[in-house]
Scaffold this active site. Structure first.
Site, mmCIF file in Angstrom:
data_model
loop_
_atom_site.group_PDB
_atom_site.id
_atom_site.type_symbol
_atom_site.label_atom_id
_atom_site.label_comp_id
_atom_site.label_asym_id
_atom_site.label_seq_id
_atom_site.Cartn_x
_atom_site.Cartn_y
_atom_site.Cartn_z
ATOM 1 N N GLU A 1 0.739 -1.137 -0.097
ATOM 2 C CA GLU A 1 -0.046 0.006 0.044
ATOM 3 C C GLU A 1 0.752 1.297 -0.016
ATOM 4 O O GLU A 1 0.593 2.274 -0.785
ATOM 5 C CB GLU A 1 -0.961 0.217 1.123
ATOM 6 C CG GLU A 1 -1.770 -1.135 1.438
ATOM 7 C CD GLU A 1 -1.192 -2.511 2.239
ATOM 8 O OE1 GLU A 1 -0.060 -2.607 2.053
ATOM 9 O OE2 GLU A 1 -1.785 -2.864 3.097
ATOM 10 N N ALA B 1 8.740 -36.761 -8.207
ATOM 11 C CA ALA B 1 8.849 -36.701 -9.618
ATOM 12 C C ALA B 1 8.603 -38.303 -9.914
ATOM 13 O O ALA B 1 9.721 -39.002 -9.271
ATOM 14 C CB ALA B 1 9.941 -36.041 -10.080
HETATM 15 N N1 LIG Z 1 15.200 -37.699 -10.653
HETATM 16 C C1 LIG Z 1 14.574 -36.717 -10.655
HETATM 17 C C2 LIG Z 1 14.544 -35.776 -9.496
HETATM 18 N N2 LIG Z 1 15.185 -36.361 -8.592
HETATM 19 C C3 LIG Z 1 15.517 -35.397 -7.440
HETATM 20 C C4 LIG Z 1 16.461 -35.999 -6.370
HETATM 21 O O1 LIG Z 1 15.634 -36.455 -5.333
HETATM 22 C C5 LIG Z 1 17.186 -34.663 -5.865
HETATM 23 O O2 LIG Z 1 16.396 -33.813 -5.149
HETATM 24 C C6 LIG Z 1 18.043 -34.006 -7.054
HETATM 25 O O3 LIG Z 1 18.766 -34.829 -7.583
HETATM 26 C C7 LIG Z 1 18.402 -32.812 -6.601
HETATM 27 O O4 LIG Z 1 19.590 -32.472 -7.127
HETATM 28 P P1 LIG Z 1 20.081 -30.962 -7.481
HETATM 29 O O5 LIG Z 1 19.449 -30.190 -6.125
HETATM 30 O O6 LIG Z 1 19.136 -30.281 -8.584
HETATM 31 O O7 LIG Z 1 21.214 -30.773 -7.468
HETATM 32 N N3 LIG Z 1 13.519 -34.964 -9.587
HETATM 33 C C8 LIG Z 1 12.809 -34.215 -10.454
HETATM 34 O O8 LIG Z 1 12.340 -33.218 -10.482
HETATM 35 N N4 LIG Z 1 12.897 -35.123 -11.542
HETATM 36 C C9 LIG Z 1 13.490 -36.234 -11.781
HETATM 37 O O9 LIG Z 1 13.809 -37.040 -12.800
#
Ligand SMILES: Nc1c(/N=C/[C@H](O)[C@H](O)[C@H](O)COP(=O)(O)O)[nH]c(=O)[nH]c1=O
Length: 354
Positions: free
Chosen positions: A46, A148
């Site tokens: 605001e 994921a």
């Molecule tokens: N394997 C997948 C994920 N996998 C997520 C993992 O559990 C972990 O959080 C990541 O490796 C994090 O890595 P950084 O922080 O980016 O270096 N997450 C996604 O969204 N998609 C996928 O395919």
């Protein structure tokens, strides 16, 4: 009000532990001032909008997404500044959720002869600050759990491969969520398996959440990214029995938080709330997900579902461990949104309120 909501939305992730708020001043059908709250401790929405309006605020209407504050925080109360500016009508989306002040800002405005209407776009405004409302009322973080997985619910193949299940667009969306949260939490299993950075990496930049690791026995390797990369804080949640030699973890960006029992997630939520964590992003792994599920601590579930199938009874799913043995006790959710992002689906669901 839609413009005010848009202004509020664009600052989401910048204002914690304050809510995101937008304001628009309109005089005789013309927009004469706009503003968003950009950072805790700085001017409220605001105030920005009134400053821009200047003396064209006289006789004008202000649209604001949250009831103007009436208490002296780090800045003088907005309600008083609205009164002093000559505004004659205030349209408010949501009342303040803080039970101590709900309605008092509105009362101040009305006592000064300003016409007040509230409730316009209340639903959108409440959803925007759902985490803030939860935190103000419960003093514990609002928990978003993100998964994921493949179409058949797997988070990795039976041989442990998981990079990548979802595509670049969905993964970038995850980083937008990280930016909007005060902290990100994973279990030591994810640290040992993925050595994640847990930072926010967006083309346009973004805020790194505090990295919280459930690591009861203090097994986080000293060479792990979360230890060597000090671009974000790293809090290790350890048990009392964790190995005593903690000096090696004595780094500027590392905090060891000792809990009598690291499985008592509710207690941890209270501790994190006391440490100012208003929103928590749980990114797994599957055992941690199960702990939050069985502790009924999930306020929002976000699933990125890839159009791939990998099968395999040894391939891990999103929730391992005990699970919920009886359907009658299952976590009942309702779908809030289902959208396609790149090749994947993004499903947002929230526990059904009985
Ligand atoms: N394997 C997948 C994920 N996998 C997520 C993992 O559990 C972990 O959080 C990541 O490796 C994090 O890595 P950084 O922080 O980016 O270096 N997450 C996604 O969204 N998609 C996928 O395919």
């Amino acid at each position: 009000m839609r413009l005010a909501l848009h202004l509020a939305k664009t600052a989401k992730g910048q204002t914690s532990p304050n809510p995101t708020v937008g304001a628009v001043v309109v005089n005789n059908g013309e927009i004469v001032g706009v503003g968003s709250h950009l950072k805790a401790g700085e001017a409220h929405a605001e105030v920005h909008a009134l400053k821009m309006a200047g003396n064209r605020a006289k006789g004008a209407t202000i649209f604001v997404t949250l009831e103007p504050c009436s208490h002296y925080g780090k800045t003088p109360p907005c309600a008083e500044q609205i009164i002093d500016s000559g505004i004659k009508r205030a349209v408010i989306a949501s009342e303040d959720p803080n039970p101590n002040v709900a309605g008092s800002g509105i009362k101040l405005l009305e006592a000064a002869g300003i016409k007040v209407e509230s409730g316009l776009c209340r639903k959108e405004s409440d959803e925007l600050n759902e985490d803030f409302y939860h935190y103000i009322v419960t003093k514990t973080p609002y928990v978003t759990l993100k998964n994921a997985m493949t179409l058949d619910g797997k988070i990795a193949t039976s041989t442990g491969e998981s990079k990548w299940i979802t595509g670049p667009e969905a993964r970038e969306d995850v980083h937008r969520l990280r930016h909007k949260h005060d902290a990100i939490l994973v279990g030591i299993g994810t640290v040992l398996k993925d050595d994640p950075k847990l930072t926010t990496r967006l083309p346009e930049g973004g805020k790194n959440p505090v990295r919280i690791i459930l690591d009861s026995k203090l097994r986080t390797p000293l060479h792990a990214n979360i230890m060597t990369d000090d671009s974000a804080e790293t809090w290790l949640i350890i048990g009392e029995k964790a190995k005593k030699d903690r000096s090696a973890y004595n780094k500027q960006h590392v905090k060891l938080i000792e809990m009598a029992n690291t499985n008592h997630l509710r207690e941890l939520m209270v501790r994190l709330g006391e440490l100012g964590i208003a929103s928590l992003f749980v990114e797994g792994g599957a055992r941690v997900n199960n702990s939050f599920l069985t502790a009924k601590l999930v306020n929002q579930l976000i699933v990125y579902m890839a159009p791939t199938v990998i099968g395999g009874s040894d391939a891990p799913t999103s929730f391992e461990g005990t699970g919920i043995p009886h359907l009658k006790d299952a976590l009942q959710l309702e779908y809030k949104s289902i959208e396609q992002i790149g090749k994947d689906l993004k499903i947002v669901a929230k526990p059904r309120v009985e």
